[in-house]
Write an enzyme that holds these catalytic residues in place. Structure first.
Site, short mmCIF file in Angstrom:
data_model
loop_
_atom_site.label_atom_id
_atom_site.label_comp_id
_atom_site.label_asym_id
_atom_site.label_seq_id
_atom_site.Cartn_x
_atom_site.Cartn_y
_atom_site.Cartn_z
N HIS A 125 39.14 14.12 71.96
CA HIS A 125 38.25 14.60 73.02
C HIS A 125 38.82 14.28 74.39
CE1 HIS A 125 34.32 15.23 75.12
NE2 HIS A 125 34.75 14.20 75.84
N GLU A 126 39.28 13.04 74.56
CA GLU A 126 39.81 12.63 75.86
C GLU A 126 41.11 13.35 76.19
OE1 GLU A 126 38.10 10.96 77.94
OE2 GLU A 126 36.49 10.53 76.52
#
Length: 268
Positions: A125-126
């Site tokens: 996600h990051e």
């Protein structure tokens, strides 16, 4: 005066929403900075964090985080970038990725994302935030909004508008709740979509994303602000969306299984 104010407000709206590019999912983006500029910002921020925060030196913890990160990075499109990964000793349940190839993971996250697949959910996600240039998008939009508000304030001052401070306060609230916060939620949802695909391709079970956000909800103890006033979707909204996306991610995961699943284990 009314015509001038309308023109100024339209210009403010334009500055706050100029469209220059599209994200990997096709969403319009305003990007005012070059990749080089963003990489320099990322490098400066990361170096400052290393100087001011306690870095974890446990070989097992670092090997575990790097094992997961490397599998995800290997699936990124384009030229291979060397990513620097640092684990910080902190109870924060968080991680981040910065333009230029910098990743930080707080040890507090390891107690909530308590399996390799769950941690991969967060890291993918990051990394997706960087891949989609969300950092550039945020600083660009903040800059444009700031320019617009300053221009409006100047015009109101020139026209000696009554209740100028009240008008500017209302415009500020409108910019924050009508533009900046929803815009942040759009980025978070996009990073969820991209991250799920990325982790599945890297050999991590996408179903773990649902378990992760159940853990996050439990860890927060219901302390999250209402979704309307948050830059992040609510835990329930996130779980619902990730559940819908499983059908698309599952085939990618099954394909990755043929290549061999990652063997990332946290030794103590």
């Amino acid at each position: 005066m009314k015509l001038k104010l309308i023109l100024i407000l339209l210009m403010t709206s334009f500055l706050g929403g100029c469209l220059f590019d599209k994200s990997p999912t096709g969403r319009h983006q305003a990007l005012l900075y070059s990749e080089q500029d963003m990489a320099a910002m990322g490098k400066t921020s990361f170096e400052q964090m290393i100087k001011t925060q306690q870095v974890n030196r446990n070989p097992a913890v670092n090997a575990y985080v790097n094992c997961i990160t490397q599998r995800i990075i290997n699936e990124l499109p384009g030229p291979k970038l060397h990513w620097q990964v640092v684990v910080f000793d902190s109870p924060q349940v968080n991680a981040f990725a910065l333009p230029g190839g910098y990743i930080g993971v707080y040890t507090g996250l390891l107690r909530v994302a308590n399996t390799p697949d769950q941690l991969a959910t967060v890291l993918a996600h990051e990394v997706a935030h960087v891949l989609a240039q969300h950092g550039n998008e945020q600083v660009s939009r903040a800059q444009a909004t700031d320019w617009g508000l300053k221009l409006t304030d100047w015009a109101l001052g020139q026209a000696e508008t009554e209740h100028r401070q009240l008008v500017m306060a209302a415009l500020g609230l409108g910019a924050e709740y009508g533009v900046i916060l929803p815009f942040g939620r759009a980025q978070e949802t996009e990073a969820d979509v991209m991250g799920l695909t990325l982790m599945a391709k890297a050999g991590f079970n996408p179903k773990a994303s649902i378990a992760l956000w159940h853990n996050m909800a439990k860890a927060s103890g219901g302390a999250n602000p209402p979704e309307l006033l948050s830059t992040h979707p609510s835990n329930d909204s996130r779980i619902e969306e990730l559940t819908k996306l499983q059908r698309e991610a599952e085939p990618l995961y099954r394909q990755s299984m043929k290549q061999g699943l990652p063997q990332c284990r946290l030794g103590r």
